[in-house]
Structures are given as structure tokens and as C-alpha cells.
Scaffold this motif. Structure first.
Motif, PDB file in Angstrom:
ATOM      1  N   UNK A 285      89.293   0.274  45.345  1.00 47.66           N
ATOM      2  CA  UNK A 285      90.382  -0.111  44.438  1.00 47.66           C
ATOM      3  C   UNK A 285      90.125  -1.510  43.871  1.00 47.66           C
ATOM      4  N   UNK A 286      89.590  -2.367  44.712  1.00 47.97           N
ATOM      5  CA  UNK A 286      89.264  -3.730  44.267  1.00 47.97           C
ATOM      6  C   UNK A 286      88.212  -3.666  43.155  1.00 47.97           C
ATOM      7  N   UNK A 287      87.229  -2.780  43.364  1.00 45.38           N
ATOM      8  CA  UNK A 287      86.188  -2.606  42.338  1.00 45.38           C
ATOM      9  C   UNK A 287      86.820  -2.133  41.024  1.00 45.38           C
ATOM     10  N   UNK A 288      87.761  -1.214  41.160  1.00 45.07           N
ATOM     11  CA  UNK A 288      88.441  -0.677  39.988  1.00 45.07           C
ATOM     12  C   UNK A 288      89.164  -1.791  39.208  1.00 45.07           C
ATOM     13  N   UNK A 289      89.779  -2.706  39.951  1.00 43.31           N
ATOM     14  CA  UNK A 289      90.472  -3.814  39.316  1.00 43.31           C
ATOM     15  C   UNK A 289      89.471  -4.702  38.554  1.00 43.31           C
ATOM     16  N   UNK A 290      88.357  -4.993  39.197  1.00 40.04           N
ATOM     17  CA  UNK A 290      87.366  -5.867  38.537  1.00 40.04           C
ATOM     18  C   UNK A 290      86.831  -5.168  37.282  1.00 40.04           C
ATOM     19  N   UNK A 291      86.639  -3.851  37.395  1.00 38.80           N
ATOM     20  CA  UNK A 291      86.182  -3.096  36.216  1.00 38.80           C
ATOM     21  C   UNK A 291      87.217  -3.197  35.092  1.00 38.80           C
ATOM     22  N   UNK A 292      88.496  -3.097  35.495  1.00 37.18           N
ATOM     23  CA  UNK A 292      89.575  -3.141  34.504  1.00 37.18           C
ATOM     24  C   UNK A 292      89.643  -4.505  33.831  1.00 37.18           C
ATOM     25  N   UNK A 293      89.640  -5.547  34.634  1.00 43.63           N
ATOM     26  CA  UNK A 293      89.868  -6.887  34.075  1.00 43.63           C
ATOM     27  C   UNK A 293      88.650  -7.400  33.303  1.00 43.63           C
ATOM     28  N   UNK A 294      87.486  -6.807  33.544  1.00 42.19           N
ATOM     29  CA  UNK A 294      86.304  -7.222  32.772  1.00 42.19           C
ATOM     30  C   UNK A 294      86.012  -6.231  31.631  1.00 42.19           C
ATOM     31  N   UNK A 295      86.863  -5.213  31.507  1.00 42.71           N
ATOM     32  CA  UNK A 295      86.707  -4.283  30.376  1.00 42.71           C
ATOM     33  C   UNK A 295      87.278  -4.947  29.121  1.00 42.71           C
ATOM     34  N   UNK A 296      87.024  -4.362  27.966  1.00 37.74           N
ATOM     35  CA  UNK A 296      87.501  -4.952  26.709  1.00 37.74           C
ATOM     36  C   UNK A 296      89.022  -5.148  26.728  1.00 37.74           C
ATOM     37  N   UNK A 297      89.728  -4.120  27.216  1.00 33.51           N
ATOM     38  CA  UNK A 297      91.189  -4.176  27.241  1.00 33.51           C
ATOM     39  C   UNK A 297      91.692  -5.278  28.192  1.00 33.51           C
TER      40      UNK A 297
END
Lengths: 374, 281
Positions: A285-297
Motif C-alpha cells: 500500500x505504501x508503494x501504491x501511495x508513492x506511485x500515486x504521489x509521483x504520478x502526473x495527477x
């Protein structure tokens, strides 16, 4: 209904028990479905787990962030060292502290292929300190510049475009310092013409100390985060050392007459990055958050974070920001296809803020205390 | 005859003893131990090394901050006591019982609001563009720089201590034997002389304890020196945060904290001895 009748209906005792157990468990299961919101702990500077940043991710992933905010890298290291392994799932850190986190074994190794580095500007694809050889430990999420923060009614941009403004008679007793030695002394080092402000020999260090001491009569105070905001906003301080748009940007957006400028002698760069805490039970889940916050959106959100704005390393994030919030993209000069903030890095006008290389951190801190007490 | 320890006496004394052990003695012992630890690469390591004591006591900035903090706290203690005394005297001797109750209530009200909030609100009054300078401007006077000065720090200390000092002085003054004052007046002792030779000596314990509290609160205060004094000059409380902010130097901060505790204990013992001097003979 007798036992034989039960058997006649084709309902064995085993089936009955299983059905009964399932019926009894149904409310528990349904409760579980609704109560399955997972908790993700985040250790970060204030603002990173506030609704403007995390609400969307929380809703999409049925997760609730539990933040623990710190004020400075040392505070962060202290909090981790005093907590059991696995306390923090996600850890936000300034670049100069990532190596300390890694050396102490506080963060997990990351898989570079999990993150959209190909969308990042080349300068941020392999950011120093975040990697140990080919091993990745932290993903950059935002950065900013530190220069001269000034009151636009008291000083012109031309005046503020040199660190010499700190010695200007117009601001005697009205110069504030953000109370942290690292950015302030780094700026003094730049003002003294050191191209690598944190990698200076003993002679240059003595010169920096002398230069800094000459500034003491100008100083009106040493302020923490809140004090810096209020003294700039109410005009008590007319110029500030050690900060940049991460403070003045918030005030500027709210109508205060303050701005930051990168002076001719150069500015410093701060960088924030996310890591996964060692022993986290929710690493996925932590990885998912980092993916989200470093994504364009996520990056577009991060650029305009309510607590303090920042520049973002993801080029596609720039595109989303320009589309969603063109005013903010323009204010922060994050517009592709024209002269923008990346030029300052490419022109060599920006140096990384880092820990002193030839002196100990203690030396710098001790001098800062002496300076304050002088 | 030796007193026997009974269950009854234990019931009343044990909670206090446990409280003192858990919240004072154990943390203090840990603080002492911590002051001998070492820090390597941002990590504290248990050790028995005097380096922190030697380093901190060898730094001029430490003694400079120590002297300054001591002077500021002593100044705040004296100033608060002097300013509070007419107030507590008036409440004790000049007001009707009903008005006295109201005055006591008014002195308690400031504690309803956070001290930090009260200090922040002072910024609105004291800043260059603040209320006081605004009023001065209306009378044609030049603005006075008040915020981020020692004066502003002192205003913060008064905000912190004044209501408490008034209350402590008041409870002492209220229990003075009034016949002593009447006797003084009957013996043609003037009003002012009565205050200095009868009232103050009679209320000495309360007045000294009130001043002591003002000293203790001001000596360790972090909020006023930072938010009203602008962190300049550096007091010991600021020096503690500076020390912990860089390199995880909690052991050195422990040295400062222990020095502060030692100073407060010495001042408290001296003050209490002075307060009770000559009593019980």
C-alpha cells in the motif's frame, strides 16, 4: 423437525451446521467489508497527509492516513529511532537525510521499475543520495529553491537579487533568519563565492563564519516555521535568509507583499522524497501511495499543496498542472516549452542543500549557536 | 517514640511517593544517564562519557545563555511581584467579599486560554504595524520597535506569571491577622509604613513563593523568548532546541536541562529557606 425429517429434506447435519455458521458469520463479514479501511502511517513534514493531498487516494484505496508530522530532519531521525521497527509505513525525507536513513537501516530498498522515472526530467531520474549504486531507496516527489525572501513594498526585485541586500541599511533590524543553520550558512557560503557551498576547506569556512558574523547587527530575529510566516506577513521582517517560495508562495497566494528570488550568487535546492519504512506491514500500500504521489495527477496536487507549494520533477505533472491550475503553473514558472525553473538548474545557478562535507555538522551547528548568541 | 507505619498512613502517602518516583525521580535518573551517552552518525549510544559535560561547559555561548536566562527570570520575578502586589493588596483589603470573589474569578479566566494563543495575540499589539503603534501614530508619534525585543519577552513572562502571582499573593494577604494592622495604625504607624513593616513581613511566605513560581515559569519558558523575543538573544530553552535540532545531540541537551533543574532546585531551596527564616522558633 426431527432428525429423520432433516435427512429427508436432503439437509445433512453437517450442511445445517455449515449453513448456520455461515449465517451467523454473515454480519461479521459485512461488518468487515465496511470496516476494512486500512491505516497507513506517514512520517512527514506538515501538510503531506492533509485532505488536499490524500483524500482522493484514501477514497480510491479505502485507506486512512495516520500522519506524524516532524519539523526537520533531525526530529525525523529522532522519531524513527525512538519507535519500534515498522511504526511508519511511508517516510518523507529531505534529500540530505535519505543517506542517514539508509545507513541506519530505517528504509526498504525500492524497485525502480515500480515508479514513473521515465516521466521525470533527466536531472531527477537518478537523484544523488536516493540511490546506493543501482539500489533505489527513495523516490523524489518535490523540490524547491532557497534564495532571498523579501517584502516587495520595501525592496525591489533588483535589490533582492543579491545576497548583499542582507547588509542593506534599509533592513537593519528587519532581517529574519529561518532558524536552521544549514540553509542560512549555505547561503552565506554562496554569497562568499563558493561554487560548492557545503564542500569548503578550513580557510573558506573561516571566511564564511566571518561574513556571517558581519551580518549579525542586521538581524531582527530567529524564527521557526510559524514565526517566519507571521513576521513576513505582518511586515515585521522585510527580508529573510534560509527560506524560499515554500514559505513566501503561501503568503503570496494569500495576498501578502512578499516574494522570493534566486540571487545572482545562486540559490540552494531542497528536495523531498518518499521511502517505505523498514519492516512496514503495508509495504504494498505504501508503494501504491508513492506511485500515486509521483504520478502526473499526484504531482499536480503536490505542486499546489495547501501547506506549502513546491516544484515537481514529473514533466507530465507539469502538463496536468498547466491544464488544471494555469495560474499556479505560471506563478511557479513550471511551463514546458519556454524558459522555466529547470533553466536555473541547467545554468548551474542552483546547488543542492546538503550536510557539510569537510566540517562536521556539529561545527556548523556550534557556530550557528555562537552567531545567535553574539 | 518511633511512629509505626500503618496501612492508613500508607494509603495517603504511597500515591504521592509513587507519583514522585514515576514522574520525577525516574525521568531525572534517565536524564542523568542520557547526559553521558554519545552520539554517532545521528544515533545515540549508551555510554559513560563526560564529553557532553566538558563540551557544553566549555562553550562561552552556554554560559552567556545561562547568565541571560537567569537575569531574565530574576527580572520577570521581581517585576511581576512588584506589579502584582498593588493588585493583590487592593483585592485583599479594599474590595468587598463579593467583589473579591469576582476579582479572583477574573484572575482565573486567563488560564482558560492557551498561553501560546495569548502570546500570539500580543504580536498584534506589539508589532510595528500593530495596535499600540497605530494609536501612537494617531497622536503623531513615531512607531516604536517592541516586538522581537527583550521588552516583548518580558511582556510574555508577565502574561504567563501575573495572574498566578496575584492569586498566590492574595491568598497570603487574605490570611494576615487584621488586628496586627489595626495595632499598627493605633500606634500611629502610617499606611505605607504599615505595608512595609507589617503586611509584607506577615505575608512573606506567600510573597516569596509567588515570586519563586514566577522565576520557575520564566526560567524554563520557551514560548515568549521565541514568539515575542524573536529568538534573540538565545535563552537556555532555545539552546536546548538548537542542540537537539542538529545531529541528534540529545545528550548535550540533557546537560543543559540538568543544569536548569539544578539551578531551579538551588533557587527554590534558597527561596523557601528565606521565606521560613525565623519561623517556628
Amino acid at each position: 423437525m426431527t432428525r429423520s425429517n432433516l435427512l429427508k429434506t436432503g439437509l445433512s447435519r453437517r450442511t445445517l451446521l455449515a449453513t448456520g455458521a455461515a449465517s451467523l458469520a454473515t454480519p461479521m463479514l459485512s461488518t468487515r467489508v465496511f470496516a476494512a479501511t486500512e491505516e497507513l502511517t506517514m512520517l512527514a513534514w506538515y501538510g503531506h497527509a492533509e485532505p488536499d493531498m490524500v483524500a482522493e487516494f484514501e477514497a480510491e484505496n479505502n485507506v486512512k492516513f495516520k500522519p506524524k508530522y516532524y519539523t526537520g530532519g533531525d526530529n525525523m531521525l529522532g522519531l524513527i529511532s525512538q519507535s519500534p521497527v515498522g511504526t511508519y509505513d511511508v517516510i518523507l525525507s529531505d534529500a540530505e537525510y535519505v543517506q542517514q536513513l539508509n545507513a541506519a537501516g530505517y528504509i526498504e530498498e525500492l524497485d525502480p521499475s515500480d515508479y514513473a522515472f521515465d516521466e521525470f526530467f533527466p536531472e531527477f531520474q537518478k537523484f544523488p543520495g536516493h540511490w546506493d549504486g543501482d539500489k533505489l531507496y527513495s523516490v523524489i516527489t518535490r523540490f524547491g529553491f532557497l534564495g532571498v525572501a523579501y517584502n516587495t513594498e520595501a525592496l525591489t526585485e533588483a535589490e533582492a537579487s543579491s545576497y548583499d541586500v542582507f547588509w542593506n541599511e534599509k533592513i537593519t533590524g528587519k532581517l529574519g533568519h529561518f532558524d536552521w543553520h544549514l540553509p542560512n550558512l549555505g547561503q552565506m557560503s554562496l554569497a562568499n563565492g563558493n561554487p560548492s557551498p557545503y564542500d569548503i576547506d578550513a580557510v573558506a569556512w573561516e571566511a564564511v563564519k566571518e561574513k556571517t558574523m558581519s551580518l549579525r547587527p542586521q538581524v531582527g530575529g530567529f524564527f521557526d516555521y510559524g514565526g517566519t510566516f507571521s513576521s513576513l506577513e505582518n511586515g515585521q521582517m522585510l527580508a529573510f535568509g534560509g527560506i524560499g517560495d515554500w514559505i513566501t508562495g503561501v503568503l503570496e497566494k494569500n495576498g501578502a507583499s512578499v516574494r522570493s528570488v534566486i540571487p545572482e550568487q545562486g540559490g540552494l535546492q531542497w528536495t523531498e522524497s518518499f521511502s517505505i519504512g523498514k519492516g512496514s506491514a503495508k509495504a504494498e500500500l505504501a508503494k501504491k501511495w508513492i506511485q500515486y504521489v509521483t504520478s502526473a495527477k499526484g504531482q499536480a496536487k503536490s505542486a499546489d499543496m495547501a501547506a506549502y507549494p513546491a516544484l515537481i520533477p514529473n514533466q507530465k505533472g507539469w502538463e496536468v498542472l498547466a491544464q488544471d491550475k494555469p495560474e499556479e503553473a505560471k506563478r511557479q514558472n513550471m511551463l514546458l516549452g519556454q524558459s522555466n525553473v529547470m533553466d536555473m538548474i541547467r545554468d548551474g545557478r542552483i546547488q543542492y542543500r546538503q550536510l557539510p562535507i569537510q566540517q562536521s555538522l556539529e561545527d556548523w551547528n556550534d557556530f550557528w549557536s555562537e552567531y545567535k548568541g553574539a | 517514640m518511633r511512629k509505626r507505619i500503618t496501612l492508613y498512613s500508607l494509603t495517603f502517602s504511597l500515591p504521592l511517593l509513587l507519583w514522585q518516583l514515576v514522574f520525577f525521580v525516574f525521568p531525572l535518573a534517565f536524564l542523568v544517564a542520557l547526559s553521558f551517552w554519545t552520539v554517532k552518525n545521528f544515533r545515540m549510544e549508551p555510554a559513560f562519557d563526560t564529553i557532553n559535560w566538558v563540551t557544553m561547559y566549555g562553550r562561552s555561548v552556554f554560559w552567556q545563555s545561562y547568565g541571560l536566562t537567569l537575569a531574565l527570570a530574576a527580572g520577570a520575578s521581581v517585576l511581576t511581584s512588584i506589579l502584582a502586589f498593588p493588585c493583590s493588596f487592593a483585592i485583599a483589603f479594599k474590595l468587598t467579599p463579593k467583589m473579591r470573589q469576582l476579582a479572583i474569578f477574573m484572575m482565573v479566566i486567563p488560564f482558560f486560554t492557551s498561553y501560546l494563543v495569548r502570546v500570539y495575540s500580543w504580536q498584534i499589539f506589539l508589532s510595528d504595524n500593530g495596535i499600540i503603534n497605530g494609536l501612537l501614530g494617531l497622536t503623531g508619534l513615531e512607531p516604536i520597535g517592541m516586538l522581537n525585543t527583550v521588552f516583548a519577552t518580558m511582556i510574555g513572562y508577565l502574561t504567563l506569571c501575573f495572574p498566578l502571582v496575584v492569586l498566590l499573593q492574595l491568598f497570603s494577604l487574605m490570611f494576615i491577622d487584621r488586628t496586627l494592622i489595626e495595632a499598627a495604625h493605633n500606634l500611629r504607624c502610617g499606611r505605607l509604613r504599615t505595608v512595609f513593616e507589617v503586611v509584607i513581613p506577615s505575608a512573606r511566605v506567600g510573597l516569596v513563593v509567588a515570586a519563586l513560581f514566577a522565576f520557575i515559569l520564566s526560567f524554563g519558558d520557551f514560548v515568549s523568548p521565541v514568539y515575542l523575543g524573536g529568538g534573540d538573544p538565545t535563552t537556555l530553552s532555545i539552546l536546548i532546541t538548537d542542540t537537539t535540532k542538529s545531529g541528534q545531540q540529545w545528550p548535550r541537551a540533557a546537560v543543559i536541562a540538568l543544569t536548569m533543574i539544578g539551578t531551579l532546585l538551588a533557587v527554590a531551596f534558597a527561596a523557601i529557606s528565606f521565606a521560613y527564616k525565623g519561623r517556628g522558633k
